[in-house]
Write an enzyme that holds these catalytic residues in place. Structure first.
Site, PDB file in Angstrom:
ATOM      1  N   SER A 194     -12.279   6.812  -1.969  1.00  0.00           N
ATOM      2  CA  SER A 194     -11.586   7.965  -1.407  1.00  0.00           C
ATOM      3  C   SER A 194     -10.997   7.495  -0.090  1.00  0.00           C
ATOM      4  O   SER A 194     -11.471   7.855   0.990  1.00  0.00           O
ATOM      5  CB  SER A 194     -12.553   9.130  -1.199  1.00  0.00           C
ATOM      6  OG  SER A 194     -11.819  10.240  -0.722  1.00  0.00           O
ATOM      7  N   MET A 195      -9.983   6.660  -0.204  1.00  0.00           N
ATOM      8  CA  MET A 195      -9.423   5.998   0.972  1.00  0.00           C
ATOM      9  C   MET A 195      -8.640   6.981   1.854  1.00  0.00           C
ATOM     10  O   MET A 195      -8.708   6.912   3.075  1.00  0.00           O
ATOM     11  CB  MET A 195      -8.497   4.845   0.555  1.00  0.00           C
ATOM     12  CG  MET A 195      -9.137   3.836  -0.391  1.00  0.00           C
ATOM     13  SD  MET A 195     -10.603   3.064   0.293  1.00  0.00           S
ATOM     14  CE  MET A 195      -9.850   1.979   1.491  1.00  0.00           C
ATOM     15  N   ASN A 239      -3.206   5.833 -12.510  1.00  0.00           N
ATOM     16  CA  ASN A 239      -3.867   5.811 -11.215  1.00  0.00           C
ATOM     17  C   ASN A 239      -5.368   6.021 -11.470  1.00  0.00           C
ATOM     18  O   ASN A 239      -5.782   6.256 -12.616  1.00  0.00           O
ATOM     19  CB  ASN A 239      -3.296   6.935 -10.342  1.00  0.00           C
ATOM     20  CG  ASN A 239      -3.419   6.618  -8.855  1.00  0.00           C
ATOM     21  OD1 ASN A 239      -4.396   6.003  -8.429  1.00  0.00           O
ATOM     22  ND2 ASN A 239      -2.447   7.040  -8.082  1.00  0.00           N
ATOM     23  N   LEU A 256      -5.263   7.326   1.898  1.00  0.00           N
ATOM     24  CA  LEU A 256      -3.997   6.712   2.302  1.00  0.00           C
ATOM     25  C   LEU A 256      -3.997   6.040   3.684  1.00  0.00           C
ATOM     26  O   LEU A 256      -3.080   6.280   4.476  1.00  0.00           O
ATOM     27  CB  LEU A 256      -2.872   7.768   2.266  1.00  0.00           C
ATOM     28  CG  LEU A 256      -2.266   8.102   0.916  1.00  0.00           C
ATOM     29  CD1 LEU A 256      -1.204   9.195   1.065  1.00  0.00           C
ATOM     30  CD2 LEU A 256      -1.618   6.876   0.281  1.00  0.00           C
ATOM     31  N   CYS A 315      -1.952  10.454  -5.774  1.00  0.00           N
ATOM     32  CA  CYS A 315      -3.122  10.039  -4.979  1.00  0.00           C
ATOM     33  C   CYS A 315      -4.193  11.128  -5.068  1.00  0.00           C
ATOM     34  O   CYS A 315      -3.928  12.286  -4.767  1.00  0.00           O
ATOM     35  CB  CYS A 315      -2.740   9.817  -3.522  1.00  0.00           C
ATOM     36  SG  CYS A 315      -4.195   9.456  -2.522  1.00  0.00           S
ATOM     37  N   GLY A 371      -5.748  -0.152 -15.112  1.00  0.00           N
ATOM     38  CA  GLY A 371      -7.025   0.512 -15.336  1.00  0.00           C
ATOM     39  C   GLY A 371      -8.011  -0.414 -16.024  1.00  0.00           C
ATOM     40  O   GLY A 371      -7.962  -0.582 -17.239  1.00  0.00           O
ATOM     41  N   LYS A 415       0.844  -1.202   0.000  1.00  0.00           N
ATOM     42  CA  LYS A 415       0.000   0.000   0.000  1.00  0.00           C
ATOM     43  C   LYS A 415       0.881   1.255   0.000  1.00  0.00           C
ATOM     44  O   LYS A 415       1.889   1.298   0.723  1.00  0.00           O
ATOM     45  CB  LYS A 415      -0.888  -0.031   1.270  1.00  0.00           C
ATOM     46  CG  LYS A 415      -1.647   1.247   1.580  1.00  0.00           C
ATOM     47  CD  LYS A 415      -2.787   1.506   0.624  1.00  0.00           C
ATOM     48  CE  LYS A 415      -3.444   2.882   0.878  1.00  0.00           C
ATOM     49  NZ  LYS A 415      -4.321   3.294  -0.228  1.00  0.00           N
ATOM     50  N   SER A 416       0.500   2.246  -0.776  1.00  0.00           N
ATOM     51  CA  SER A 416       1.230   3.521  -0.761  1.00  0.00           C
ATOM     52  C   SER A 416       1.330   3.988   0.677  1.00  0.00           C
ATOM     53  O   SER A 416       0.308   4.120   1.368  1.00  0.00           O
ATOM     54  CB  SER A 416       0.475   4.582  -1.566  1.00  0.00           C
ATOM     55  OG  SER A 416       0.546   4.307  -2.935  1.00  0.00           O
ATOM     56  N   LYS A 430       4.226   6.384 -10.307  1.00  0.00           N
ATOM     57  CA  LYS A 430       2.808   6.099 -10.600  1.00  0.00           C
ATOM     58  C   LYS A 430       2.183   7.397 -11.092  1.00  0.00           C
ATOM     59  O   LYS A 430       2.209   8.421 -10.391  1.00  0.00           O
ATOM     60  CB  LYS A 430       2.117   5.625  -9.314  1.00  0.00           C
ATOM     61  CG  LYS A 430       0.633   5.319  -9.460  1.00  0.00           C
ATOM     62  CD  LYS A 430       0.404   3.882  -9.821  1.00  0.00           C
ATOM     63  CE  LYS A 430      -1.049   3.500  -9.937  1.00  0.00           C
ATOM     64  NZ  LYS A 430      -1.522   2.653  -8.875  1.00  0.00           N
TER      65      LYS A 430
HETATM   66  C1  DHB Z   1      -5.111   6.246  -2.498  1.00  0.00           C
HETATM   67  C2  DHB Z   1      -5.699   6.249  -3.731  1.00  0.00           C
HETATM   68  C3  DHB Z   1      -4.920   6.158  -4.857  1.00  0.00           C
HETATM   69  O1  DHB Z   1      -5.433   6.151  -6.110  1.00  0.00           O
HETATM   70  C4  DHB Z   1      -3.552   6.052  -4.720  1.00  0.00           C
HETATM   71  O2  DHB Z   1      -2.758   5.975  -5.799  1.00  0.00           O
HETATM   72  C5  DHB Z   1      -2.980   6.032  -3.485  1.00  0.00           C
HETATM   73  C6  DHB Z   1      -3.774   6.130  -2.372  1.00  0.00           C
HETATM   74  C7  DHB Z   1      -5.904   6.393  -1.270  1.00  0.00           C
HETATM   75  O3  DHB Z   1      -6.872   7.153  -1.270  1.00  0.00           O
HETATM   76  O4  DHB Z   1      -5.526   5.826  -0.240  1.00  0.00           O
END
Ligand code: DHB
Length: 332
Positions: A68-69, A211, A71, A133, A270, A41-42, A180
């Site tokens: 709309s996580m 993304n 991060l 993001c 995608g 995960k980023s 990315k």
């Molecule tokens: C999140 C969403 C993304 O598209 C990304 O590249 C990194 C994080 C997120 O909202 O956590």
């Protein structure tokens, strides 16, 4: 004998960062799956809980997803420890870094390279920098601000390169560096990004695009409200509806890189949900592809059938390696 080997991994599949890769449990599952590579995960320096829930929604059959996580992640150290403790099984190990500032990203790079005791750098094969993001409240997507993005890379890339070269020489371990990217739409924007990348062609070995498509809105007619809570319901779109945009991005960069003589590979992403999708991305020029929404909808089993379908299609067409058709999109 048919081979799915790519430059980076034994087969072209990787999870899209953010999908099923935030915790040890999820990463273990991915690790047991059939993809050729995995990505974490980023991550930011400190753990984050992310945006308020519900923050992810998928349409029936996963035709499209919105998220709309914000991060949510366990902090970068957690992912470095995961790879250090993981039993290697031939998968290429990517980390994704998404520090909220240049200094934070430098700190994440230091975590990888600074400590000779932990030697984290020996346990990762690729670093993906994520300047795209779409869901950070109060932050714009850096990769859409060309001037800012260029100044940012001018500092970050040499910072990484200095450390990467040391490790590669001392430890004989290769670490690939990539970016990315968000979707671009205008031809002049592909030109501009290509020109920026040209300065770093010996360091940046891959781009990963696209993304999620930023700031979509899905409305539920029943409730008369958006389907997710953060940012008044605006979020990143994924799933098969974004595939044509993703293919256009892969193709646009592929042709420009060839024209400019840039040796930069592309991980396509995608709307990939079956073997034909992978075939199309490779035909457009992708070296590898990542699976996002389909992985969320179907789980890690999807890798197996996607690879099977790809092999069947290749066999039917008489191709025995991915190089046989990579980039070879025909004219109409
Ligand atoms: C999140 C969403 C993304 O598209 C990304 O590249 C990194 C994080 C997120 O909202 O956590």
């Amino acid at each position: 004998m048919l081979s799915l080997k790519t430059k980076y991994a034994p087969n072209p599949l990787i999870n899209a960062s953010g999908c099923m890769c935030a915790t040890t449990k999820m990463l273990d599952e991915l690790n047991a799956g059939a993809s050729g590579a995995i990505i974490t995960k980023s991550a930011t320096q400190n753990p984050r809980t992310g945006n308020p829930e519900p923050r992810y929604w998928e349409s029936p059959y996963g035709t499209y997803t919105i998220n709309s996580m914000g991060l949510p992640n366990c902090g970068f150290q957690y992912y470095l420890d995961y790879y250090k403790n993981m039993i290697p099984n031939g998968k290429t190990r990517f980390v994704s870094i998404a520090g909220l500032s240049l200094d934070e990203n430098k700190a994440l790079i230091d975590l990888i390279f600074a400590c000779p005791d932990t030697q984290y750098y020996c346990h990762i094969d690729a670093i993906e920098i994520n300047p795209s993001c779409p869901n950070l409240i109060g932050h714009r997507q850096l990769a859409y601000d060309f001037a800012e993005f260029e100044s940012y890379l001018a500092i970050l890339i040499p910072y990484i390169e200095e450390r990467r070269v040391r490790v590669m020489t001392q430890e004989n371990h290769i670490i690939h560096i990539g970016l990315k990217l968000p979707p671009y739409f205008e031809f002049c924007d592909f030109d501009r990004i290509t020109a920026i990348l040209k300065s770093y062609q010996h360091v940046i070995q891959f781009i990963h695009c696209i993304n999620s498509v930023p700031n979509g809105l899905v409305i539920d007619a029943e409730t008369e409200a958006p389907v997710i809570v953060p940012k008044q319901g605006f979020g990143g779109l994924g799933g098969s509806i974004i595939k044509p945009i993703a293919l256009a991005n892969v193709r646009s960069f592929y042709t420009r890189f060839r024209e400019e003589g840039l040796d930069i590979d592309i991980i396509g992403s995608g709307g990939i949900s079956n073997g034909t999708d992978v075939f199309e991305f490779i035909l457009a020029g992708a070296e590898m592809v990542s699976v996002g929404s389909q992985l969320m909808v179907e789980g890690v089993e999807c890798f197996e059938y996607i690879l099977e379908e790809l092999e069947q299609l290749m066999a039917k067409k008489g191709y025995s390696t991915l190089d046989d058709f990579r980039g070879k999109l025909k004219k109409y």
